[in-house]
Design a protein around this motif. Structure first.
Motif, mmCIF file in Angstrom:
data_model
loop_
_atom_site.group_PDB
_atom_site.id
_atom_site.type_symbol
_atom_site.label_atom_id
_atom_site.label_comp_id
_atom_site.label_asym_id
_atom_site.label_seq_id
_atom_site.Cartn_x
_atom_site.Cartn_y
_atom_site.Cartn_z
ATOM 1 N N ALA A 98 -32.201 1.038 -25.607
ATOM 2 C CA ALA A 98 -32.191 2.189 -26.401
ATOM 3 C C ALA A 98 -30.714 2.302 -27.150
ATOM 4 C CB ALA A 98 -32.823 3.415 -25.907
ATOM 5 N N ALA A 99 -29.962 2.485 -26.067
ATOM 6 C CA ALA A 99 -28.324 2.706 -26.138
ATOM 7 C C ALA A 99 -27.804 1.895 -27.160
ATOM 8 C CB ALA A 99 -27.746 2.878 -24.937
ATOM 9 N N ARG A 100 -28.001 0.457 -26.988
ATOM 10 C CA ARG A 100 -27.497 -0.426 -27.797
ATOM 11 C C ARG A 100 -28.153 -0.517 -29.413
ATOM 12 N NH1 ARG A 100 -24.949 -2.499 -30.518
ATOM 13 N NH2 ARG A 100 -23.592 -4.358 -30.727
ATOM 14 N N LEU A 101 -29.674 -0.216 -29.185
ATOM 15 C CA LEU A 101 -30.116 0.089 -30.739
ATOM 16 C C LEU A 101 -29.829 1.131 -31.333
ATOM 17 C CD1 LEU A 101 -33.910 -1.013 -29.826
ATOM 18 C CD2 LEU A 101 -32.305 -2.302 -31.137
ATOM 19 N N GLU A 102 -29.592 2.337 -30.576
ATOM 20 C CA GLU A 102 -29.083 3.413 -31.373
ATOM 21 C C GLU A 102 -27.585 3.535 -31.959
ATOM 22 O OE1 GLU A 102 -29.054 8.250 -30.128
ATOM 23 O OE2 GLU A 102 -28.651 6.707 -28.535
ATOM 24 N N GLU A 103 -26.774 2.580 -31.257
ATOM 25 C CA GLU A 103 -25.417 2.392 -31.746
ATOM 26 C C GLU A 103 -25.457 1.492 -33.209
ATOM 27 O OE1 GLU A 103 -21.616 -0.520 -30.396
ATOM 28 O OE2 GLU A 103 -22.946 0.535 -29.013
ATOM 29 N N PHE A 104 -26.395 0.564 -33.101
ATOM 30 C CA PHE A 104 -26.637 -0.206 -34.375
ATOM 31 C C PHE A 104 -27.095 0.398 -35.343
ATOM 32 C CE2 PHE A 104 -29.346 -3.258 -36.407
ATOM 33 C CZ PHE A 104 -28.376 -4.153 -37.005
ATOM 34 N N LEU A 105 -28.066 1.262 -35.218
ATOM 35 C CA LEU A 105 -28.868 1.686 -36.193
ATOM 36 C C LEU A 105 -28.299 2.986 -36.836
ATOM 37 C CD1 LEU A 105 -32.414 1.824 -34.416
ATOM 38 C CD2 LEU A 105 -31.746 0.605 -36.388
#
Length: 305
Positions: free
Chosen positions: A295-302
């Motif tokens: 979730a943290a990596r997706l949140e950063e990218f999104l």
């Protein structure tokens, strides 16, 4: 149906009818929550949208999140098969989800896809570049790449790619004779983390897998991947069509894809835009094995604009 969904209790589940080319409208089950820029989450095999239950609520703190069941999976509609497997092509599955998002008021959005959902997301970004703003793919390399580079180790580890594509009704009949055993063995092979999938998620996946139409649809999904989807990919290659939106590739460092491929490099081969790539310390089921890190990596990218 419309109302709370048990495995994503902070989300509202609904059945949305979308146009289906050449047939009656198709029901797509979706769970929604949050506010902000829209993000579509697509699951893999043999999961449903419930696979995102620990990732989706975190993303919903910043985004409007839609977690949907692909056609043929979960509680979405399961259209009839056809000889060319077009009904379960990634092109048809992607079109469903674009129409779902439009029905929910989102003409452009980011898409995150795991496993089969990643293949649908890849096709969506190619066929609907104006709809897809950003693309995240979890634990896959492009389908054509994986088939072209198949060797004994891959065929052994991913045997179902070659079992499920056999002509009907052979795999459907064999799975019907040992449904729970087949599913449990498949799930054990996907995870490198003890206790994953959680028992209630495993029961949910089994509930869906006990429907013969789900198993038929799963086989058709894989048959399409080995036939018509490759034809679509070959046409893209001939025409020089590449991804034109930013790509994030995440994969399990202890899984088959991470072991056999330079995953980020495979996505750069099919992309004309920036590609980020990173391994997480898990197996195939990133969103269930390491939900916080995923979730943290997706949140950063999104969040990038």
């Amino acid at each position: 149906m419309t109302g709370p969904t048990t495995l994503l209790p902070s989300f509202t589940a609904s059945d949305v009818e979308v146009a289906a080319d050449g047939g009656p409208p198709l029901r797509i089950r979706a769970a929604t929550a949050g506010s902000g820029p829209p993000v579509l989450l697509l699951h893999g095999h043999p999961q449903t949208h419930a696979t995102w239950r620990e990732v989706a609520p975190r993303l919903a703190e910043r985004f409007t999140v839609v977690a949907a069941d692909l056609r043929g999976y979960g509680d979405s509609g399961k259209p009839p098969s056809d000889g060319a497997h077009l009904a379960y092509s990634k092109r048809a599955m992607a079109r469903d989800q674009v129409r779902l998002m439009r029905a929910l008021g989102h003409t452009s959005f980011a898409v995150v896809g795991h496993d089969r959902g990643g293949r649908v997301a890849h096709r969506m970004a190619l066929d609907h570049p104006d709809a897809v703003e950003r693309l995240a793919v979890l634990d896959i390399a492009p389908t054509a790449t994986m088939y072209a580079r198949t060797d004994r180790e891959f065929a052994t580890r991913y045997f179902w790619w070659f079992f499920l594509i056999q002509p009907a009704p052979l795999p459907e009949t064999m799975i019907a004779g040992a449904t729970e055993e087949f599913l449990q063995a498949h799930l054990r092979g996907q995870s490198a983390t003890g206790g994953v999938p959680a028992p209630d998620l495993a029961r949910e996946y089994l509930r869906c897998y006990r429907d013969p139409d789900t198993v038929r649809a799963v086989c058709e999904d894989y048959r399409a991947a080995a036939t018509v989807d490759l034809e679509h990919d070959a046409a893209d290659a001939r025409e020089g069509r590449l991804l034109r939106r930013p790509v994030l590739a995440l994969w399990g460092g202890r899984g088959t894809v991470g072991r056999l491929y330079d995953v980020a490099a495979t996505w750069r081969e099919v992309s004309g835009a920036a590609v980020q790539g990173e391994a997480l310390d898990c197996g195939h089921l990133l969103q269930e094995e390491l939900p916080e890190a995923t979730a943290a990596r997706l949140e950063e990218f999104l969040a990038l604009r």
